[in-house]
Design a protein around this motif. Structure first.
Motif, PDB file in Angstrom:
ATOM      1  N   MET A  98       0.851  -1.169   0.000  1.00 21.96           N
ATOM      2  CA  MET A  98       0.000   0.000   0.000  1.00 21.96           C
ATOM      3  C   MET A  98       0.894   1.228   0.000  1.00 21.96           C
ATOM      4  O   MET A  98       1.721   1.400   0.880  1.00 21.96           O
ATOM      5  CB  MET A  98      -0.907  -0.014   1.231  1.00 21.96           C
ATOM      6  N   THR A  99       0.708   2.051  -0.996  1.00 23.56           N
ATOM      7  CA  THR A  99       1.524   3.253  -1.116  1.00 23.56           C
ATOM      8  C   THR A  99       0.650   4.494  -0.992  1.00 23.56           C
ATOM      9  O   THR A  99      -0.584   4.426  -1.045  1.00 23.56           O
ATOM     10  CB  THR A  99       2.254   3.301  -2.470  1.00 23.56           C
ATOM     11  N   HIS A 100       1.317   5.621  -0.868  1.00 21.78           N
ATOM     12  CA  HIS A 100       0.657   6.922  -0.843  1.00 21.78           C
ATOM     13  C   HIS A 100      -0.221   7.082  -2.088  1.00 21.78           C
ATOM     14  O   HIS A 100      -1.394   7.462  -1.998  1.00 21.78           O
ATOM     15  CB  HIS A 100       1.758   7.994  -0.770  1.00 21.78           C
ATOM     16  N   ASP A 101       0.340   6.773  -3.250  1.00 17.15           N
ATOM     17  CA  ASP A 101      -0.426   6.882  -4.496  1.00 17.15           C
ATOM     18  C   ASP A 101      -1.609   5.925  -4.521  1.00 17.15           C
ATOM     19  O   ASP A 101      -2.670   6.265  -5.050  1.00 17.15           O
ATOM     20  CB  ASP A 101       0.473   6.630  -5.712  1.00 17.15           C
ATOM     21  N   ASP A 102      -1.434   4.711  -3.985  1.00 18.68           N
ATOM     22  CA  ASP A 102      -2.536   3.742  -3.948  1.00 18.68           C
ATOM     23  C   ASP A 102      -3.745   4.313  -3.218  1.00 18.68           C
ATOM     24  O   ASP A 102      -4.884   4.170  -3.666  1.00 18.68           O
ATOM     25  CB  ASP A 102      -2.125   2.445  -3.234  1.00 18.68           C
ATOM     26  N   ILE A 103      -3.509   4.948  -2.085  1.00 19.66           N
ATOM     27  CA  ILE A 103      -4.599   5.504  -1.284  1.00 19.66           C
ATOM     28  C   ILE A 103      -5.290   6.635  -2.030  1.00 19.66           C
ATOM     29  O   ILE A 103      -6.521   6.685  -2.124  1.00 19.66           O
ATOM     30  CB  ILE A 103      -4.079   6.009   0.081  1.00 19.66           C
ATOM     31  N   TRP A 104      -4.510   7.560  -2.551  1.00 21.09           N
ATOM     32  CA  TRP A 104      -5.107   8.700  -3.240  1.00 21.09           C
ATOM     33  C   TRP A 104      -5.815   8.271  -4.525  1.00 21.09           C
ATOM     34  O   TRP A 104      -6.879   8.790  -4.854  1.00 21.09           O
ATOM     35  CB  TRP A 104      -4.065   9.781  -3.499  1.00 21.09           C
ATOM     36  N   ASP A 105      -5.251   7.319  -5.251  1.00 20.10           N
ATOM     37  CA  ASP A 105      -5.928   6.789  -6.443  1.00 20.10           C
ATOM     38  C   ASP A 105      -7.238   6.122  -6.055  1.00 20.10           C
ATOM     39  O   ASP A 105      -8.246   6.258  -6.752  1.00 20.10           O
ATOM     40  CB  ASP A 105      -5.038   5.782  -7.177  1.00 20.10           C
ATOM     41  N   ASN A 112      -8.054  17.485  -2.238  1.00 20.18           N
ATOM     42  CA  ASN A 112      -7.406  18.171  -3.365  1.00 20.18           C
ATOM     43  C   ASN A 112      -5.988  17.649  -3.574  1.00 20.18           C
ATOM     44  O   ASN A 112      -5.276  17.328  -2.621  1.00 20.18           O
ATOM     45  CB  ASN A 112      -7.319  19.678  -3.109  1.00 20.18           C
ATOM     46  N   LYS A 113      -5.578  17.613  -4.830  1.00 21.81           N
ATOM     47  CA  LYS A 113      -4.218  17.164  -5.151  1.00 21.81           C
ATOM     48  C   LYS A 113      -3.168  18.044  -4.480  1.00 21.81           C
ATOM     49  O   LYS A 113      -2.109  17.563  -4.099  1.00 21.81           O
ATOM     50  CB  LYS A 113      -4.013  17.135  -6.662  1.00 21.81           C
ATOM     51  N   SER A 114      -3.485  19.321  -4.294  1.00 22.29           N
ATOM     52  CA  SER A 114      -2.527  20.235  -3.673  1.00 22.29           C
ATOM     53  C   SER A 114      -2.291  19.921  -2.196  1.00 22.29           C
ATOM     54  O   SER A 114      -1.308  20.377  -1.617  1.00 22.29           O
ATOM     55  CB  SER A 114      -3.006  21.677  -3.808  1.00 22.29           C
ATOM     56  N   LYS A 115      -3.156  19.141  -1.587  1.00 23.61           N
ATOM     57  CA  LYS A 115      -3.012  18.813  -0.170  1.00 23.61           C
ATOM     58  C   LYS A 115      -2.358  17.452   0.057  1.00 23.61           C
ATOM     59  O   LYS A 115      -2.255  16.991   1.182  1.00 23.61           O
ATOM     60  CB  LYS A 115      -4.373  18.853   0.507  1.00 23.61           C
ATOM     61  N   PRO A 170       4.929  13.340   1.924  1.00 26.03           N
ATOM     62  CA  PRO A 170       3.575  12.910   1.570  1.00 26.03           C
ATOM     63  C   PRO A 170       2.607  13.133   2.731  1.00 26.03           C
ATOM     64  O   PRO A 170       2.957  12.932   3.892  1.00 26.03           O
ATOM     65  CB  PRO A 170       3.738  11.408   1.286  1.00 26.03           C
ATOM     66  N   ARG A 171       1.421  13.591   2.396  1.00 23.81           N
ATOM     67  CA  ARG A 171       0.343  13.716   3.376  1.00 23.81           C
ATOM     68  C   ARG A 171      -0.658  12.614   3.068  1.00 23.81           C
ATOM     69  O   ARG A 171      -1.119  12.487   1.938  1.00 23.81           O
ATOM     70  CB  ARG A 171      -0.345  15.068   3.262  1.00 23.81           C
ATOM     71  N   TRP A 172      -0.967  11.851   4.073  1.00 23.10           N
ATOM     72  CA  TRP A 172      -1.902  10.749   3.934  1.00 23.10           C
ATOM     73  C   TRP A 172      -3.267  11.186   4.442  1.00 23.10           C
ATOM     74  O   TRP A 172      -3.353  11.928   5.421  1.00 23.10           O
ATOM     75  CB  TRP A 172      -1.412   9.562   4.752  1.00 23.10           C
ATOM     76  N   PRO A 173      -4.333  10.725   3.817  1.00 33.38           N
ATOM     77  CA  PRO A 173      -5.655  11.049   4.356  1.00 33.38           C
ATOM     78  C   PRO A 173      -5.831  10.352   5.704  1.00 33.38           C
ATOM     79  O   PRO A 173      -5.292   9.270   5.921  1.00 33.38           O
ATOM     80  CB  PRO A 173      -6.622  10.498   3.312  1.00 33.38           C
ATOM     81  N   GLY A 187     -10.073   8.991   9.900  1.00 36.04           N
ATOM     82  CA  GLY A 187     -11.327   9.673  10.201  1.00 36.04           C
ATOM     83  C   GLY A 187     -12.012  10.174   8.943  1.00 36.04           C
ATOM     84  O   GLY A 187     -13.231  10.046   8.795  1.00 36.04           O
ATOM     85  N   SER A 188     -11.232  10.733   8.020  1.00 35.24           N
ATOM     86  CA  SER A 188     -11.792  11.215   6.753  1.00 35.24           C
ATOM     87  C   SER A 188     -12.324  10.056   5.923  1.00 35.24           C
ATOM     88  O   SER A 188     -13.410  10.141   5.335  1.00 35.24           O
ATOM     89  CB  SER A 188     -10.737  11.973   5.948  1.00 35.24           C
ATOM     90  N   ILE A 189     -11.578   8.980   5.880  1.00 31.49           N
ATOM     91  CA  ILE A 189     -12.032   7.810   5.121  1.00 31.49           C
ATOM     92  C   ILE A 189     -13.298   7.237   5.756  1.00 31.49           C
ATOM     93  O   ILE A 189     -14.260   6.903   5.055  1.00 31.49           O
ATOM     94  CB  ILE A 189     -10.903   6.765   5.007  1.00 31.49           C
ATOM     95  N   ALA A 190     -13.342   7.162   7.069  1.00 37.32           N
ATOM     96  CA  ALA A 190     -14.536   6.656   7.760  1.00 37.32           C
ATOM     97  C   ALA A 190     -15.758   7.518   7.433  1.00 37.32           C
ATOM     98  O   ALA A 190     -16.861   6.995   7.232  1.00 37.32           O
ATOM     99  CB  ALA A 190     -14.297   6.616   9.265  1.00 37.32           C
ATOM    100  N   LYS A 191     -15.578   8.822   7.364  1.00 38.65           N
ATOM    101  CA  LYS A 191     -16.700   9.718   7.068  1.00 38.65           C
ATOM    102  C   LYS A 191     -17.235   9.518   5.657  1.00 38.65           C
ATOM    103  O   LYS A 191     -18.454   9.507   5.454  1.00 38.65           O
ATOM    104  CB  LYS A 191     -16.294  11.175   7.287  1.00 38.65           C
ATOM    105  N   ILE A 192     -16.340   9.346   4.679  1.00 35.04           N
ATOM    106  CA  ILE A 192     -16.842   9.147   3.313  1.00 35.04           C
ATOM    107  C   ILE A 192     -17.481   7.774   3.161  1.00 35.04           C
ATOM    108  O   ILE A 192     -18.439   7.629   2.403  1.00 35.04           O
ATOM    109  CB  ILE A 192     -15.762   9.402   2.238  1.00 35.04           C
ATOM    110  N   LEU A 193     -16.975   6.793   3.894  1.00 32.86           N
ATOM    111  CA  LEU A 193     -17.589   5.471   3.837  1.00 32.86           C
ATOM    112  C   LEU A 193     -18.988   5.514   4.441  1.00 32.86           C
ATOM    113  O   LEU A 193     -19.944   4.969   3.869  1.00 32.86           O
ATOM    114  CB  LEU A 193     -16.725   4.435   4.554  1.00 32.86           C
ATOM    115  N   SER A 194     -19.117   6.162   5.570  1.00 31.38           N
ATOM    116  CA  SER A 194     -20.423   6.275   6.218  1.00 31.38           C
ATOM    117  C   SER A 194     -21.413   7.034   5.339  1.00 31.38           C
ATOM    118  O   SER A 194     -22.560   6.617   5.176  1.00 31.38           O
ATOM    119  CB  SER A 194     -20.263   6.967   7.571  1.00 31.38           C
ATOM    120  N   ALA A 195     -20.961   8.127   4.756  1.00 30.66           N
ATOM    121  CA  ALA A 195     -21.840   8.963   3.932  1.00 30.66           C
ATOM    122  C   ALA A 195     -22.309   8.258   2.672  1.00 30.66           C
ATOM    123  O   ALA A 195     -23.364   8.594   2.125  1.00 30.66           O
ATOM    124  CB  ALA A 195     -21.125  10.256   3.570  1.00 30.66           C
TER     125      ALA A 195
END
Length: 79
Positions: free
Chosen positions: A1-8, A36-39, A47-50, A53-61
């Protein structure tokens, strides 16, 4: 699992729900610029990883689960 894998995976997950990354963030109650790609990289090139908590919120929504999301990460490695 890479940074790019998560963002992709986030990009592909959003597209699978007919949403942009911004739309997905808003749907999850997040700031629209969260994905955003800039973040994705710090100003120092780190690298900034999401957050989970953010992933949990989009999954719930989207009434999705982590298994559905991880399928989008695994798809890239099979291509």
């Amino acid at each position: 699992m890479t940074h790019d894998d998560i963002w992709d995976a986030i990009e592909d997950f959003a597209a699978s729900r007919q949403l942009s990354c911004s739309g997905l963030a808003k749907k999850g109650g997040l700031d629209p610029t969260t994905f955003n790609k800039s973040k994705r990289w710090s100003k120092f090139g780190q690298p900034r990883w999401p957050s989970m908590g953010s992933i949990a919120k989009i999954l719930s929504a989207t009434n999705s689960n982590i298994e559905e999301f991880t399928k989008f990460m695994c798809r890239k490695s099979r291509d």
